[in-house]
Enzyme design. Sequence first.
Site, mmCIF file in Angstrom:
data_model
loop_
_atom_site.group_PDB
_atom_site.id
_atom_site.type_symbol
_atom_site.label_atom_id
_atom_site.label_comp_id
_atom_site.label_asym_id
_atom_site.label_seq_id
_atom_site.Cartn_x
_atom_site.Cartn_y
_atom_site.Cartn_z
ATOM 1 C CE LYS A 183 4.118 6.318 3.719
ATOM 2 N NZ LYS A 183 4.017 5.960 5.294
ATOM 3 C CG HIS A 194 -0.184 0.039 2.569
ATOM 4 N ND1 HIS A 194 0.170 -1.279 3.132
ATOM 5 C CD2 HIS A 194 -0.123 0.941 3.356
ATOM 6 C CE1 HIS A 194 0.648 -1.004 4.272
ATOM 7 N NE2 HIS A 194 0.565 0.546 4.602
ATOM 8 C CG ASP A 195 2.181 3.459 3.060
ATOM 9 O OD1 ASP A 195 1.389 4.078 2.486
ATOM 10 O OD2 ASP A 195 2.404 3.525 4.284
ATOM 11 C CG ASP A 221 -1.818 2.333 6.704
ATOM 12 O OD1 ASP A 221 -0.857 2.112 7.111
ATOM 13 O OD2 ASP A 221 -1.579 3.398 5.957
#
Length: 522
Positions: free
Chosen positions: A386, A382-383, A466
């Site tokens: 980054k 999901h990240d 999250d």
Amino acid sequence: MTNTLLFAAEDSSVPDKGISPWKVLIVDDEEGVHRVTRLVLKNVTFDNRPIELLEAQSAIEARKLCEQHGTDIALALVDVVMETDDAGLKLVRTIREEFANHMTRIVLRTGQPGQAPEEQVIQEYDINDYKDKTELTGTKLKTLIYSSLRSYRDIKTIDRQRKSLETVIHAIGQINQVNSLSTLASAILNQLISLLNFEPDSIYCCTRRIYRDTTQFTVLAATGALEPLLQEAAVQNDINSAMTQYDEEELPEELQKVFSQALREKRSIHTYDGYIAYHSGISGTESLLYVKHHNDIDEHAKYLLEIFSADVIATYHTLLLKEEIQDSQAELIYILGEAVEKRSKETGGHVKRVAEISALLAELYGTNQMFVENMRLASPLHDLGKIAIPDAVLNKPGKLDSDEWQVMQTHAEIGETMLSRSEKPIFQLAARIAGTHHEKWDGTGYPRGLAGDEIPLSGRITAIADVFDALNSKRCYKEGWPLEETLALLEEQSGKQFDPQLITIFQKNLDAILQICERFPD
């Protein structure tokens, strides 16, 4: 030639007391008929199985016995005239139509043939024979019993094979959907039991694998007396596939002996007590399929075991490779997700907790099992975006200013763009999650300002998992929140930031979610 010699081929040995008998139902209102039938059939056996007589004096009594024993009744000898002139005929219709029993062989017996003409009865009723009681001498009654039991036996065999074929066809259609090797293994074991009519505790299957010079047996499936090996596996490993590894000396002694012989001689072996199928795979593994039986099996059954077990074990190897590829894929996804977290100095267990919580919420929401498993694999990414955020912004210990916050927000679209380049379903789902897990139920989220059901379910689920874990975990810019404060925020943001239905599910299953957090600590 005497009657005894005539049937000696199928009635020559002493029956095993542990073998279930043939059930023969006698329905007649004359006690003399029962007495003569008992006398004639005393000590008669067929296929080394004795005969058990079930006796009824009326059609009403017979109905109860038919309800109780069902298709286990091999033969019913039914009088036509009992409490009424057509009581026997009505019983036949009850058995065939109301009970839908087409297995039991039915022979009508009558002492008054004029009341129920033979041709008419044979045409209108689903019976297998129609006899005048005066015809049935001792020898003819035995002949009738043998021929009826032989017919019943063959029909049952055909029915078992039909059901087995249906199971095989169904399993073939499900092979591509099998996520666990033990799932298919258990299905195959049940097919073998059905096909060969063995006892449920007759079959055991395991794979011997050599890893880092250590010889171990991986249990794929087990039934009956050997099933505890599989149950222990589930407890020890706490995994869905319920497989575990045993050193050779940890296996039951009977298995150690037969496995050792098959592995030493590198061939399949038939013994009086069982059959061991040996197969050597291209990966260097050696697989064993052990079938236990209480009596020697015929050549046809041995032949079926040979060809069936060879194909089964080949399928095991194929699915084992598939499972290893899936495991490798999952590990790589976790490694990639954790690499992003390490860069942002976040907690090491975050991605695994998010993965498991997301999968649990998806399952509790009522989605199919494939979506649940895909959520487990896709949500750790999901990240991913980054990875493109500068360290000065990503790891700033204090609050971000407006410009820095705009930079941070770009990680959602960056991750979505990176993942959407793959056509694989897992990464397509991961792309949706990456791009939508910061959207809010009320439409105030980013990057697109989606609201309500416009936000994909995958993004709504991962958002809760999250945020919950992020608040409870220590980060570079904060300490972990107390659980009560985290739950209060989720409640306060229900219908604002989060899908209210999912928040309700989360709250009702908090214990299961906290167990996930305990299983995957930082």
